[in-house]
Enzyme design. Structure first.
Site, PDB file in Angstrom:
ATOM      1  CB  CYS A  79      -3.519 -51.594  21.436  1.00 41.73           C
ATOM      2  SG  CYS A  79      -4.552 -51.154  22.845  1.00 41.73           S
ATOM      3  CG  HIS A 172      -5.141 -48.463  18.377  1.00 36.95           C
ATOM      4  ND1 HIS A 172      -5.538 -49.667  17.851  1.00 36.95           N
ATOM      5  CD2 HIS A 172      -5.454 -48.512  19.681  1.00 36.95           C
ATOM      6  CE1 HIS A 172      -6.073 -50.413  18.792  1.00 36.95           C
ATOM      7  NE2 HIS A 172      -6.037 -49.724  19.917  1.00 36.95           N
ATOM      8  CD  GLU A 174      -4.322 -49.361  14.335  1.00 36.78           C
ATOM      9  OE1 GLU A 174      -3.223 -49.001  14.801  1.00 36.78           O
ATOM     10  OE2 GLU A 174      -5.221 -49.881  15.024  1.00 36.78           O
TER      11      GLU A 174
HETATM   12  N1  GLN Z   1      -7.352 -53.668  26.806  1.00 39.25           N
HETATM   13  C1  GLN Z   1      -7.442 -54.459  25.617  1.00 39.25           C
HETATM   14  C2  GLN Z   1      -6.956 -55.875  25.876  1.00 39.25           C
HETATM   15  O1  GLN Z   1      -6.660 -56.242  26.947  1.00 39.25           O
HETATM   16  C3  GLN Z   1      -6.632 -53.858  24.490  1.00 39.25           C
HETATM   17  C4  GLN Z   1      -7.380 -52.719  23.867  1.00 39.25           C
HETATM   18  C5  GLN Z   1      -6.976 -52.417  22.451  1.00 39.25           C
HETATM   19  O2  GLN Z   1      -6.333 -53.205  21.762  1.00 39.25           O
HETATM   20  N2  GLN Z   1      -7.407 -51.258  21.994  1.00 39.25           N
HETATM   21  O3  GLN Z   1      -6.883 -56.663  25.007  1.00 39.25           O
END
Ligand code: GLN
Length: 194
Positions: A79, A172, A174
């Site tokens: 992410c 994610h 995890e």
């Molecule tokens: N949109 C978030 C960012 O720009 C990332 C979101 C996440 O890690 N769940 O950092």
């Protein structure tokens, strides 16, 4: 030997990764300073807020040490971690300095503008079928450079990719009970180094 995996411990989903590593018989260590990198065989850059993590990476002097580490150790960005591993970022990405560990162009809040978070099963080549994936204000990959392998897509959006020992996912792994993706990442740690 027990595999020792660092989780970049500046901001974001750190303990969840450490718990999943433990379930797989590996040791997860929060990496808070560049010298901590010497203790681990691989690094996870977790989800969180990519602009905040990027700022801390620069403040703490982590930018070059992580780039050096990635030359001969596996790195997994999830992410916000995917955003940070990327080469070019749009949608607020101007505020951060990506580590350029993998040649991917990323739209930062790609899914976020439509729906904040969702879960969906993914079939991922070489890992498995029906793997639950949790997306939270997730980015997606617009396109990949030469040598980058696309592992999963939702419609036309790339949500998982790898290049050598660098693995990235928009979601994610995890946050679910399914640890097949983490097991796949652990296989990138060479036995002789463990
Ligand atoms: N949109 C978030 C960012 O720009 C990332 C979101 C996440 O890690 N769940 O950092």
């Amino acid at each position: 030997m027990v595999k020792r995996v660092g989780v970049l411990g500046l901001q974001g989903a750190i303990t969840e990764h450490i718990n999943q590593l433990k379930q797989l018989g590996a040791e997860g260590i929060a990496v808070k300073t560049p010298t901590d990198l010497a203790q681990v065989q691989a690094l996870i850059i977790p989800g969180g807020e990519s602009t905040a993590i990027s700022r801390l990476i620069q403040q703490i002097g982590f930018y070059e040490p992580i780039q050096q580490f990635a030359k001969n150790h596996p790195v997994f960005g999830t992410c916000a971690g995917l955003i940070l591993c990327g080469s070019s970022i749009t949608d607020g990405g101007e505020k951060l300095k990506p580590l350029k560990l993998i040649d991917i162009a990323v739209t930062r809040n790609g899914f976020g503008r439509q729906v904040d978070s969702f879960e969906t099963p993914l079939d991922i080549d070489s890992i498995g079928q029906q793997i639950p994936a949790v997306f939270i204000r997730a980015p997606y990959i617009d396109h990949v450079g030469e040598g980058v392998k696309i592992l999963a897509k939702i419609d036309n959006r790339i949500v998982m990719a790898e290049h050598g020992s660098v693995l990235v996912s928009s979601f994610h792994p995890e946050l679910t009970e399914d640890n097949r993706i983490m097991a796949y990442f652990l296989k990138k740690i060479k036995e002789e180094n463990s």
